[in-house]
Scaffold this active site. Structure first.
Site, PDB file in Angstrom:
ATOM      1  N   ARG A  24       0.812  -1.224   0.000  1.00 12.51           N
ATOM      2  CA  ARG A  24       0.000   0.000   0.000  1.00 12.51           C
ATOM      3  C   ARG A  24       0.846   1.275   0.000  1.00 12.51           C
ATOM      4  O   ARG A  24       2.038   1.233   0.321  1.00 12.51           O
ATOM      5  CB  ARG A  24      -0.946   0.019   1.199  1.00 12.51           C
ATOM      6  CG  ARG A  24      -0.239   0.123   2.554  1.00 12.51           C
ATOM      7  CD  ARG A  24      -1.253   0.054   3.669  1.00 12.51           C
ATOM      8  NE  ARG A  24      -0.723   0.417   4.970  1.00 12.51           N
ATOM      9  CZ  ARG A  24      -1.376   1.125   5.867  1.00 12.51           C
ATOM     10  NH1 ARG A  24      -2.594   1.572   5.594  1.00 12.51           N
ATOM     11  NH2 ARG A  24      -0.862   1.397   7.035  1.00 12.51           N
ATOM     12  N   THR A 135      12.395   3.262   8.117  1.00 10.64           N
ATOM     13  CA  THR A 135      11.967   2.589   6.889  1.00 10.64           C
ATOM     14  C   THR A 135      12.177   3.480   5.670  1.00 10.64           C
ATOM     15  O   THR A 135      11.850   4.667   5.698  1.00 10.64           O
ATOM     16  CB  THR A 135      10.467   2.234   6.996  1.00 10.64           C
ATOM     17  OG1 THR A 135      10.284   1.483   8.192  1.00 10.64           O
ATOM     18  CG2 THR A 135      10.003   1.417   5.807  1.00 10.64           C
ATOM     19  N   LYS A 160      15.567  -0.013   7.159  1.00 14.06           N
ATOM     20  CA  LYS A 160      14.693  -1.115   6.722  1.00 14.06           C
ATOM     21  C   LYS A 160      14.153  -0.735   5.347  1.00 14.06           C
ATOM     22  O   LYS A 160      13.412   0.239   5.201  1.00 14.06           O
ATOM     23  CB  LYS A 160      13.573  -1.311   7.737  1.00 14.06           C
ATOM     24  CG  LYS A 160      12.446  -2.199   7.245  1.00 14.06           C
ATOM     25  CD  LYS A 160      11.635  -2.736   8.395  1.00 14.06           C
ATOM     26  CE  LYS A 160      10.164  -2.813   8.042  1.00 14.06           C
ATOM     27  NZ  LYS A 160       9.405  -3.616   8.994  1.00 14.06           N
ATOM     28  N   LYS A 162      12.078  -1.173   1.966  1.00 11.55           N
ATOM     29  CA  LYS A 162      10.887  -1.823   1.421  1.00 11.55           C
ATOM     30  C   LYS A 162      11.152  -2.292  -0.012  1.00 11.55           C
ATOM     31  O   LYS A 162      11.615  -1.507  -0.862  1.00 11.55           O
ATOM     32  CB  LYS A 162       9.704  -0.851   1.420  1.00 11.55           C
ATOM     33  CG  LYS A 162       9.192  -0.537   2.811  1.00 11.55           C
ATOM     34  CD  LYS A 162       8.541  -1.733   3.487  1.00 11.55           C
ATOM     35  CE  LYS A 162       7.922  -1.374   4.803  1.00 11.55           C
ATOM     36  NZ  LYS A 162       7.344  -2.512   5.509  1.00 11.55           N
ATOM     37  N   GLU A 218      12.396  -9.646   5.696  1.00 13.18           N
ATOM     38  CA  GLU A 218      11.120  -9.731   6.400  1.00 13.18           C
ATOM     39  C   GLU A 218      10.012 -10.137   5.423  1.00 13.18           C
ATOM     40  O   GLU A 218       9.906  -9.580   4.333  1.00 13.18           O
ATOM     41  CB  GLU A 218      10.856  -8.339   6.993  1.00 13.18           C
ATOM     42  CG  GLU A 218       9.699  -8.243   7.932  1.00 13.18           C
ATOM     43  CD  GLU A 218       9.677  -6.867   8.627  1.00 13.18           C
ATOM     44  OE1 GLU A 218      10.748  -6.220   8.794  1.00 13.18           O
ATOM     45  OE2 GLU A 218       8.585  -6.434   8.997  1.00 13.18           O
ATOM     46  N   ASP A 243       6.684 -11.809   9.554  1.00 10.60           N
ATOM     47  CA  ASP A 243       5.879 -10.673  10.045  1.00 10.60           C
ATOM     48  C   ASP A 243       4.397 -11.011   9.877  1.00 10.60           C
ATOM     49  O   ASP A 243       3.759 -11.527  10.800  1.00 10.60           O
ATOM     50  CB  ASP A 243       6.272  -9.382   9.300  1.00 10.60           C
ATOM     51  CG  ASP A 243       5.488  -8.169   9.786  1.00 10.60           C
ATOM     52  OD1 ASP A 243       4.724  -8.304  10.758  1.00 10.60           O
ATOM     53  OD2 ASP A 243       5.608  -7.068   9.194  1.00 10.60           O
ATOM     54  N   CYS A 295       5.813  -1.903  14.168  1.00  8.72           N
ATOM     55  CA  CYS A 295       4.563  -1.135  14.288  1.00  8.72           C
ATOM     56  C   CYS A 295       3.946  -0.994  12.898  1.00  8.72           C
ATOM     57  O   CYS A 295       4.600  -1.254  11.897  1.00  8.72           O
ATOM     58  CB  CYS A 295       4.841   0.244  14.888  1.00  8.72           C
ATOM     59  SG  CYS A 295       5.960   1.267  13.913  1.00  8.72           S
ATOM     60  N   ASP A 320      11.863  -1.909  15.224  1.00  5.06           N
ATOM     61  CA  ASP A 320      11.346  -1.172  14.061  1.00  5.06           C
ATOM     62  C   ASP A 320      10.147  -0.347  14.543  1.00  5.06           C
ATOM     63  O   ASP A 320       9.003  -0.661  14.252  1.00  5.06           O
ATOM     64  CB  ASP A 320      10.952  -2.177  12.963  1.00  5.06           C
ATOM     65  CG  ASP A 320      10.294  -1.499  11.772  1.00  5.06           C
ATOM     66  OD1 ASP A 320      10.669  -0.358  11.441  1.00  5.06           O
ATOM     67  OD2 ASP A 320       9.389  -2.119  11.158  1.00  5.06           O
ATOM     68  N   ASP A 322       9.466   3.090  14.064  1.00  3.57           N
ATOM     69  CA  ASP A 322       9.703   4.402  13.454  1.00  3.57           C
ATOM     70  C   ASP A 322       8.424   5.166  13.134  1.00  3.57           C
ATOM     71  O   ASP A 322       8.498   6.269  12.577  1.00  3.57           O
ATOM     72  CB  ASP A 322      10.560   4.244  12.195  1.00  3.57           C
ATOM     73  CG  ASP A 322       9.926   3.324  11.160  1.00  3.57           C
ATOM     74  OD1 ASP A 322       8.950   2.624  11.494  1.00  3.57           O
ATOM     75  OD2 ASP A 322      10.395   3.299  10.015  1.00  3.57           O
TER      76      ASP A 322
HETATM   77  C1  LIG Z   1       6.209   1.425   9.949  1.00  2.00           C
HETATM   78  C2  LIG Z   1       7.036   0.161  10.053  1.00  2.00           C
HETATM   79  N1  LIG Z   1       8.422   0.452   9.952  1.00  2.00           N
HETATM   80  C3  LIG Z   1       6.673  -0.813   8.973  1.00  2.00           C
HETATM   81  O1  LIG Z   1       7.354  -0.876   7.984  1.00  2.00           O
HETATM   82  N2  LIG Z   1       5.586  -1.553   9.143  1.00  2.00           N
HETATM   83  C4  LIG Z   1       5.129  -2.370   8.064  1.00  2.00           C
HETATM   84  C5  LIG Z   1       3.656  -2.269   7.891  1.00  2.00           C
HETATM   85  C6  LIG Z   1       3.181  -0.856   8.011  1.00  2.00           C
HETATM   86  C7  LIG Z   1       1.907  -0.492   7.401  1.00  2.00           C
HETATM   87  O2  LIG Z   1       1.639  -0.824   6.240  1.00  2.00           O
HETATM   88  O3  LIG Z   1       1.187   0.243   8.111  1.00  2.00           O
HETATM   89  C8  LIG Z   1       5.689  -3.750   8.118  1.00  2.00           C
HETATM   90  O4  LIG Z   1       6.601  -4.062   8.891  1.00  2.00           O
HETATM   91  O5  LIG Z   1       5.289  -4.573   7.317  1.00  2.00           O
HETATM   92 MG   LIG Z   2       6.915  -6.078   7.794  1.00  2.00          MG
END
Ligand SMILES: C[C@H](N)C(=O)N[C@H](CCC(=O)O)C(=O)O
Ligand SMILES: [Mg+2]
Length: 362
Positions: A24, A135, A160, A162, A218, A243, A295, A320, A322
């Site tokens: 998303r 992130t 981290k 994505k 992850e 996760d 989170c 994590d 943040d």
């Molecule tokens: C905010 C955190 N660092 C993070 O990346 N969380 C994501 C999911 C966050 C979201 O879509 O609200 C995760 O670890 O997958």
């Molecule tokens: Mg994750």
């Protein structure tokens, strides 16, 4: 200390930059804040983000679950009768983990206030300062490299990243970032379920061969595919962290016993709060599996609760948290102090909140 009311309001905070994952893109935190009021005038705060793509929870569903199902079970209960409240919270409805988490957090806030102690001390009191990663959203490789340099300049020692949108492009992304920041900074990656198992093995092996030195990956594959997760874990050297595959203590037990992952990511919004997160910590301790605390897009309110848990438990070795530093504003007074990567707890009772500004609880 008896519960006399449970109120809710909307918390909207713009983000500094759009947050982009394989699942998303979001521009603002839009969460539900829960306020539990007692006959002694004490107030406990909690928060629930509607992360529908991960938990299935929407704003309307969170509010309905709390108003119609959870609130009637808790009004009139004494905070000292804590175990009974946790049982009611768990049993009153299945799933709805974000609604349960918001209420569980507010109840833990009051529990600390009842005994006049900061929550992390009641839970174990292992440390009072932790260091978080930050992130980097998934974008084109050049933009991600620029964002990574900026994060390193702010002092972050772990990023981290994505990925998970396109396996071949993800390798380019990681090469561009490593080239830009060098080898002094740790890189962990989060595919948010974006790869097929064999695709994950392919791209992770390429990253290994390129010497990119990835700390862990992850959730490489879809949440329910425990066999696929195990295939990746068995076929790459980079440690795999589960996760979205782990919501409950039962999920953690299954993943660990299958050896489907090397590490577990605990998030209060998946477990339904601190009470169940502690069960995952205990299981992980038994098997010697280290955990990360993570989170969703959450503000300082609910992330402070995660900080207390992380500060209490030694099995949580990776952080994590943040969410608050991704926000452009902070309407919450008190709670944990977030100075970029450094998170510190005060010794105020409970979670230590003073005021939540800009939320209408009427
Ligand atoms: C905010 C955190 N660092 C993070 O990346 N969380 C994501 C999911 C966050 C979201 O879509 O609200 C995760 O670890 O997958
Ligand atoms: Mg994750």
């Amino acid at each position: 200390m008896k519960i006399v009311d449970i109120q809710m309001g909307d918390l909207i905070i713009p983000l500094k930059k759009p947050f982009k994952t394989a699942l998303r893109t979001v521009n603002a935190v839009e969460d539900v804040v829960v306020k539990i009021i007692t006959d002694t005038g004490h107030v406990g705060y909690g928060e629930a983000p509607p992360t529908a793509v991960i938990t299935g929870d929407t704003t309307g569903a969170i509010k309905w679950a709390i108003e119609k199902h959870i609130k009637p079970q808790l009004i009139g209960m004494e905070i000292e009768n804590f175990e009974e409240m946790m049982i009611r919270l768990d049993k009153t409805l299945v799933k709805n983990t974000s609604a349960k988490a918001a209420v569980d957090i507010a109840l833990h806030d009051l529990y600390g206030q009842l005994y006049n102690a900061p929550l992390y001390k009641l839970l174990g009191g292992y440390r009072k300062e932790i260091i978080t990663d930050i992130t980097i959203s998934v974008n084109d490789p050049e933009e991600m490299a620029r964002d990574s340099i900026e994060a390193v300049k702010l002092g972050y020692r772990t990023l981290k990243i994505k990925v998970g949108k396109d396996a071949k492009m993800d390798i380019k992304r990681m090469k561009a970032i490593r080239e830009a920041i060098g080898y002094d900074v740790d890189l962990r990656i989060d595919a948010n379920q974006g790869w097929k198992p064999k695709e994950a093995v392919y791209s992770l092996r390429k990253m290994e061969d390129a010497g990119l030195n990835i700390e862990f990956v992850e959730q490489p594959v879809v949440a329910h595919d425990f066999e696929g997760l195990k295939l990746v874990t068995d076929n790459v050297s980079i440690p795999v962290l589960a996760d979205e595959s782990v919501f409950s203590a039962k999920d953690a037990m299954t993943i660990i016993q299958m050896r489907a992952a090397d590490l577990i990511n605990i998030k209060l919004m998946k477990t339904g709060g601190i009470h169940n997160a502690l069960k995952i910590c205990s299981i992980a301790e038994v098997y010697g599996v280290e955990c990360m605390i993570g989170c969703m897009l959450e503000s300082k309110l609910s992330v402070t609760a995660a900080v207390h848990l992380a500060a209490a438990k030694s099995i949580i070795t990776k952080i994590d948290l943040d969410g608050p530093v991704l926000c452009a504003e902070n309407p919450i007074e008190g709670g944990a102090t977030f100075e970029e990567y450094k998170i510190t707890l005060s010794d105020s009772p409970g979670l230590g909140f003073k005021e939540v500004k800009g939320v209408d609880f009427s």
